[in-house]
Write a protein that holds these residues in place. Structure first.
Motif, PDB file in Angstrom:
ATOM      1  N   ARG A  58       0.753  -1.140   0.063  1.00 39.25           N
ATOM      2  CA  ARG A  58      -0.095   0.047   0.011  1.00 39.25           C
ATOM      3  C   ARG A  58       0.996   1.326  -0.023  1.00 39.25           C
ATOM      4  O   ARG A  58       0.607   2.288  -0.969  1.00 39.25           O
ATOM      5  N   VAL A  59       1.879   1.323   0.708  1.00 38.37           N
ATOM      6  CA  VAL A  59       2.788   2.352   0.775  1.00 38.37           C
ATOM      7  C   VAL A  59       3.432   2.527  -0.455  1.00 38.37           C
ATOM      8  O   VAL A  59       3.531   3.779  -0.957  1.00 38.37           O
ATOM      9  N   VAL A  60       3.912   1.419  -1.270  1.00 41.83           N
ATOM     10  CA  VAL A  60       4.630   1.608  -2.519  1.00 41.83           C
ATOM     11  C   VAL A  60       3.553   2.327  -3.377  1.00 41.83           C
ATOM     12  O   VAL A  60       4.050   2.912  -4.222  1.00 41.83           O
ATOM     13  N   CYS A  61       2.381   1.661  -3.492  1.00 39.59           N
ATOM     14  CA  CYS A  61       1.615   2.029  -4.553  1.00 39.59           C
ATOM     15  C   CYS A  61       1.286   3.479  -4.305  1.00 39.59           C
ATOM     16  O   CYS A  61       1.000   4.362  -5.357  1.00 39.59           O
ATOM     17  N   GLU A  62       0.984   4.010  -3.122  1.00 44.46           N
ATOM     18  CA  GLU A  62       0.731   5.377  -2.802  1.00 44.46           C
ATOM     19  C   GLU A  62       1.847   6.234  -3.136  1.00 44.46           C
ATOM     20  O   GLU A  62       1.597   7.338  -3.763  1.00 44.46           O
ATOM     21  N   ASP A  63       3.088   5.947  -2.901  1.00 41.41           N
ATOM     22  CA  ASP A  63       4.175   6.799  -3.424  1.00 41.41           C
ATOM     23  C   ASP A  63       4.278   6.689  -4.862  1.00 41.41           C
ATOM     24  O   ASP A  63       4.849   7.745  -5.373  1.00 41.41           O
ATOM     25  N   LEU A  64       4.068   5.784  -5.499  1.00 42.81           N
ATOM     26  CA  LEU A  64       4.191   5.542  -7.103  1.00 42.81           C
ATOM     27  C   LEU A  64       2.954   6.501  -7.636  1.00 42.81           C
ATOM     28  O   LEU A  64       3.344   7.231  -8.549  1.00 42.81           O
ATOM     29  N   GLN A  65       1.877   6.412  -7.130  1.00 43.79           N
ATOM     30  CA  GLN A  65       0.848   7.487  -7.609  1.00 43.79           C
ATOM     31  C   GLN A  65       1.187   8.854  -7.395  1.00 43.79           C
ATOM     32  O   GLN A  65       0.959   9.724  -8.175  1.00 43.79           O
ATOM     33  N   GLN A  66       2.044   9.037  -6.373  1.00 41.77           N
ATOM     34  CA  GLN A  66       2.452  10.451  -5.856  1.00 41.77           C
ATOM     35  C   GLN A  66       3.599  11.046  -7.100  1.00 41.77           C
ATOM     36  O   GLN A  66       3.572  12.088  -7.160  1.00 41.77           O
ATOM     37  N   MET A  67       4.304   9.899  -7.264  1.00 42.30           N
ATOM     38  CA  MET A  67       5.419  10.470  -8.359  1.00 42.30           C
ATOM     39  C   MET A  67       5.008  10.325  -9.786  1.00 42.30           C
ATOM     40  O   MET A  67       5.390  11.008 -10.430  1.00 42.30           O
ATOM     41  N   ALA A  68       3.851   9.635 -10.071  1.00 44.04           N
ATOM     42  CA  ALA A  68       3.544   9.312 -11.661  1.00 44.04           C
ATOM     43  C   ALA A  68       1.856   9.338 -11.350  1.00 44.04           C
ATOM     44  O   ALA A  68       1.499   8.215 -11.443  1.00 44.04           O
ATOM     45  N   PRO A  69       1.244  10.184 -11.205  1.00 39.42           N
ATOM     46  CA  PRO A  69      -0.088  10.203 -10.984  1.00 39.42           C
ATOM     47  C   PRO A  69      -1.077   9.419 -11.996  1.00 39.42           C
ATOM     48  O   PRO A  69      -1.942   8.888 -11.743  1.00 39.42           O
ATOM     49  N   GLY A  70      -0.537   9.553 -13.194  1.00 40.29           N
ATOM     50  CA  GLY A  70      -1.466   8.538 -14.167  1.00 40.29           C
ATOM     51  C   GLY A  70      -0.681   7.063 -14.309  1.00 40.29           C
ATOM     52  O   GLY A  70      -1.411   6.578 -15.093  1.00 40.29           O
ATOM     53  N   LEU A  71       0.256   6.767 -13.401  1.00 40.91           N
ATOM     54  CA  LEU A  71       0.563   5.328 -13.358  1.00 40.91           C
ATOM     55  C   LEU A  71      -0.478   4.200 -12.539  1.00 40.91           C
ATOM     56  O   LEU A  71      -1.027   4.609 -11.549  1.00 40.91           O
ATOM     57  N   GLU A  72      -0.834   3.358 -13.488  1.00 37.85           N
ATOM     58  CA  GLU A  72      -1.740   2.330 -12.912  1.00 37.85           C
ATOM     59  C   GLU A  72      -1.112   1.191 -12.377  1.00 37.85           C
ATOM     60  O   GLU A  72       0.089   0.744 -12.945  1.00 37.85           O
ATOM     61  N   VAL A  73      -1.406   0.734 -11.087  1.00 39.04           N
ATOM     62  CA  VAL A  73      -0.542  -0.392 -10.577  1.00 39.04           C
ATOM     63  C   VAL A  73      -1.546  -1.511 -10.042  1.00 39.04           C
ATOM     64  O   VAL A  73      -2.781  -1.151  -9.362  1.00 39.04           O
ATOM     65  N   ARG A  74      -1.221  -2.417 -10.823  1.00 38.25           N
ATOM     66  CA  ARG A  74      -2.551  -3.691 -10.430  1.00 38.25           C
ATOM     67  C   ARG A  74      -1.702  -4.761  -9.548  1.00 38.25           C
ATOM     68  O   ARG A  74      -0.467  -4.961  -9.794  1.00 38.25           O
TER      69      ARG A  74
END
Length: 354
Positions: A58-74
């Motif tokens: 959850r932390v990794v996915c939230e940080d990815l969204q913060q760095m790249a808002p358009g990035l989808e993580v499944r």
């Protein structure tokens, strides 16, 4: 329409870990996938054990969204009973890929090999090289200083046809290996050259037993020695080359010569004898005229090939020996099987070359 960039990867339970504001000063390989301006995936397929690592994910996915808002993580819940057990890891990844709906006409695929155990990384490599994964390898590396920078990345394409110089080196090495097997004799005999090419392929990639068939004087012993020299050059056989003509083995001496004996095992056995199979440990054993072996010796040899252990004559304690077997014969062993003088299961263990 531009093609979508899709990265597959495993959550790094150690490398991706981090909590609080200080985590931004630590290089985290999965998070770094969203930090490269010249390579920004559209989607990340993240494999993890949800039962154990949901909070970290959850932390990794939230940080990815913060760095790249358009990035989808499944996120894919992927349980590995033992992340260091090769067969289980390979089977899990293989089954995951087999069920994944790839769209190679619309998407480019990468597998992130920086995270996961070394076993997982090897499995990803094998699955990519065999095209079970229709993409390329992606390797990320940390910056020189842990200052929150993205670090670097490299894309590796396992299609060696793209690398002419590497392909040329492989081809040249194959020619040298085959020349060694032919004892440096140049020939245009297509059948002979095809046979040598096949033997070179088997000899350099396998330790399976081999059977060389041909008349006496055809050069079976010399070819066996050349195979040994080739494997020795490639550091595949650290042991010795051991050779015996089975036609010279008779009676009690046959068992003793091959499998050794203990002192007092029979009249005249005044001391222990190792036997040829033990002498060939980590090396190559060439049994010429294997069709002359008795059925008892054949049974012992088959067990030694399958289990890497056997009983010396007169001993109640098994010994171990792991060796490569090359056998030679001038007989039709299929006919010998029908006559009952050669074991069918032993013949089935041998790769035939004429």
């Amino acid at each position: 329409m531009s093609r979508r960039q899709v990265v597959f990867g495993m959550l790094g339970t150690q490398l991706d870990a981090g909590e609080g504001p200080g985590r931004w000063q630590k290089w985290r390989p999965t998070v770094s996938l969203g930090m490269h301006e010249d390579f920004l995936p559209d989607r990340i397929e993240l494999l993890l054990d949800e039962r154990r690592y949901a909070k970290l994910a959850r932390v990794v996915c939230e940080d990815l969204q913060q760095m790249a808002p358009g990035l989808e993580v499944r996120r894919h819940d992927t349980y590995l009973a033992d992340p260091w057990e090769f067969e289980g890891v390979y089977a899990t990844l293989h089954d995951f890929l087999a069920s994944y709906p790839f769209q190679p006409e619309e998407e480019d695929y990468y597998v992130h090999i920086t995270t996961g155990t070394h076993v997982a990384q090897i499995c990803w490599f094998l699955l990519t090289e065999s095209r079970h994964f229709p993409g390329r390898l992606l390797q990320t590396s940390p910056p020189r200083k842990q200052d929150g920078a993205a670090g670097s990345y490299a894309v590796i394409d396992l299609d060696l046809s793209r690398y002419d110089h590497i392909a040329q080196r492989f081809a040249q090495q194959q020619l040298q290996d085959r020349d060694l097997l032919k004892s440096g004799i140049a020939t245009r005999n297509a059948a002979f050259n095809a046979m040598i090419a096949q033997i070179e392929t088997v000899a350099t990639r396998s330790r399976a037993p081999m059977l060389l068939m041909g008349p006496t004087g055809a050069g079976k012993s010399q070819l066996a020695k050349r195979v040994f020299e080739l494997k020795k050059l490639k550091h595949q056989l650290p042991g010795r080359f051991v050779e015996v003509n089975c036609a010279t083995l008779r009676g009690d001496g046959a068992m003793s010569t091959l499998f050794g004996h203990t002192k007092g095992a029979y009249t005249g056995a005044s001391s222990d004898r190792a036997g040829l199979l033990r002498s060939a440990h980590q090396g190559l054993l060439f049994l010429d005229e294997i069709g002359e072996l008795g059925l008892d010796e054949q049974a012992m040899l088959l067990r030694a090939l399958e289990e890497k252990r056997f009983l010396p004559v007169g001993s109640d304690r098994e010994v171990e020996s792991e060796f490569q077997l090359i056998a030679g014969t001038n007989r039709d062993l299929q006919h010998s099987v029908l006559e009952g003088s050669f074991r069918e299961d032993l013949l089935a263990r041998l790769n035939l070359w004429t």
